[in-house]
Design an enzyme around this catalytic site. Sequence first.
Site, short mmCIF file in Angstrom:
data_model
loop_
_atom_site.label_atom_id
_atom_site.label_comp_id
_atom_site.label_asym_id
_atom_site.label_seq_id
_atom_site.Cartn_x
_atom_site.Cartn_y
_atom_site.Cartn_z
N ALA A 14 1.01 -1.34 -0.06
CA ALA A 14 -0.04 -0.09 0.05
C ALA A 14 0.88 1.19 0.11
CB ALA A 14 -0.96 -0.06 1.24
N GLY A 18 6.95 -1.00 -1.22
CA GLY A 18 5.92 -1.91 -1.67
C GLY A 18 5.23 -1.22 -2.91
N ARG A 19 4.43 -0.26 -2.85
CA ARG A 19 3.72 0.45 -3.67
C ARG A 19 4.59 0.98 -4.75
NH1 ARG A 19 -0.77 4.99 -4.06
NH2 ARG A 19 -0.24 5.60 -6.25
N ASP A 36 -2.16 -5.88 2.45
CA ASP A 36 -1.52 -4.72 3.57
C ASP A 36 -2.66 -4.49 4.51
OD1 ASP A 36 0.61 -2.26 3.16
OD2 ASP A 36 -0.80 -2.07 4.88
N VAL A 65 -0.01 -9.88 7.78
CA VAL A 65 0.92 -11.08 7.72
C VAL A 65 1.17 -11.68 9.11
CG1 VAL A 65 1.93 -10.14 5.58
CG2 VAL A 65 2.81 -9.85 7.94
N SER A 138 17.55 -6.26 3.98
CA SER A 138 17.82 -4.84 4.22
C SER A 138 19.38 -4.76 4.12
CB SER A 138 17.41 -4.48 5.70
OG SER A 138 18.28 -3.20 6.23
N TYR A 151 15.53 -5.67 14.97
CA TYR A 151 15.40 -5.41 13.51
C TYR A 151 16.46 -6.12 12.84
CZ TYR A 151 14.86 -2.92 9.05
OH TYR A 151 14.49 -2.61 7.84
N ASP A 187 14.40 6.97 1.13
CA ASP A 187 13.91 8.52 1.48
C ASP A 187 12.60 8.47 1.79
OD1 ASP A 187 12.71 8.30 -0.97
OD2 ASP A 187 13.50 10.14 -1.97
#
Length: 256
Positions: A14, A18-19, A36, A65, A138, A151, A187
């Site tokens: 969304a 991802g978008r 989403d 998820v 990442s 993370y 960003d």
Amino acid sequence: MDLKGNVALVTGGATGLGRAICEELLKRGACISICDLDSDAGENACDELGKAFGKEKVLFCHCDVTDYVQYEDAFQTTLAEFDNIDIVINNAEIMNDKFWELEVDVNLNGAIRGTLLALQFLGKDKGGKGGMLINIGSAASVKPQISTPIYTATKHAILGLSKACGDSYHFNHTGVKVLAICVGHLDTGASSHSNRFTSSVHEKAWQLDMKGIIPQKTDHVAKGIISVLKEANTGSIWLISNGKAPKEIPYSVATV
Ligand SMILES: NC(=O)C1=CN([C@@H]2O[C@H](COP(=O)(O)OP(=O)(O)OC[C@H]3O[C@@H](n4cnc5c(N)ncnc54)[C@H](O)[C@@H]3O)[C@@H](O)[C@H]2O)C=CC1
Ligand SMILES: CCCCCC(=O)/C=C/C=C\C=C\C=C\[C@@H](O)[C@@H](O)CCCC(=O)O
């Protein structure tokens, strides 16, 4: 790359990266299922992308998820709408070590659920046609982000999951190519909340993590992801960071 006739399911589709991935897939002729948790953003993305690329090409499935049943429903709904699923992209995430149990449940367990479902729905050994599974890692998958150790742990684990499931031993059974694509800072402006660290010491470490970083535009990264989709070998790991082109990186392990 022409992806005409392909169907992609993108978690966390969304917003953010991802978008941008959804948009790049649509530009190349694919149909997309945006899965989403955020229904407002998901419906909005579905409307906007549907207007630009054709309503029949875009579907929104509300899906958390962390909930296997909801996630499985999203696969079923996508299949019912488009008749097939070719590409699954495990992209949904949160970065908040304060809520570390949720963080692990979204980033790692969510990717595991998505991996199991992709193998179940796409696997040739399960009656599917094979396909592709992309796990979004990442730069913190390969270089510890010291402000957010948990993370970092979730993103390191993405590599082990993708390497093991993407091994040619499994690919020969399933026909599902599995890749991990590690992304450097974006960003998206999501980086500055102070309430995502477990202590002021960790919050201060964010400045060290950010040193020398060039934040990337999501469309640059999304284009890079599409460019490696088809040519990459199963089990390979890719890095897109500091605005550079995607590069394949080695998976280092000690000799055992
Ligand atoms: N933002 C950055 O600087 C970096 C991001 N990444 C990775 O890129 C990917 C995308 O990150 P961003 O676009 O920045 O994230 P974002 O926070 O902008 O978007 C994440 C999306 O996931 C959705 N989401 C969150 N929890 C969910 C759940 N339980 N179920 C379903 N959807 C859920 C959100 O609603 C949102 O639409 C992630 O895998 C992230 O780890 C990697 C490196 C840097
Ligand atoms: C050397 C390590 C490089 C690590 C690169 C990396 O993974 C950086 C990530 C940077 C920012 C991620 C932001 C994620 C934001 C979401 O968690 C947020 O939008 C969800 C909103 C909830 C919240 O504010 O906690």
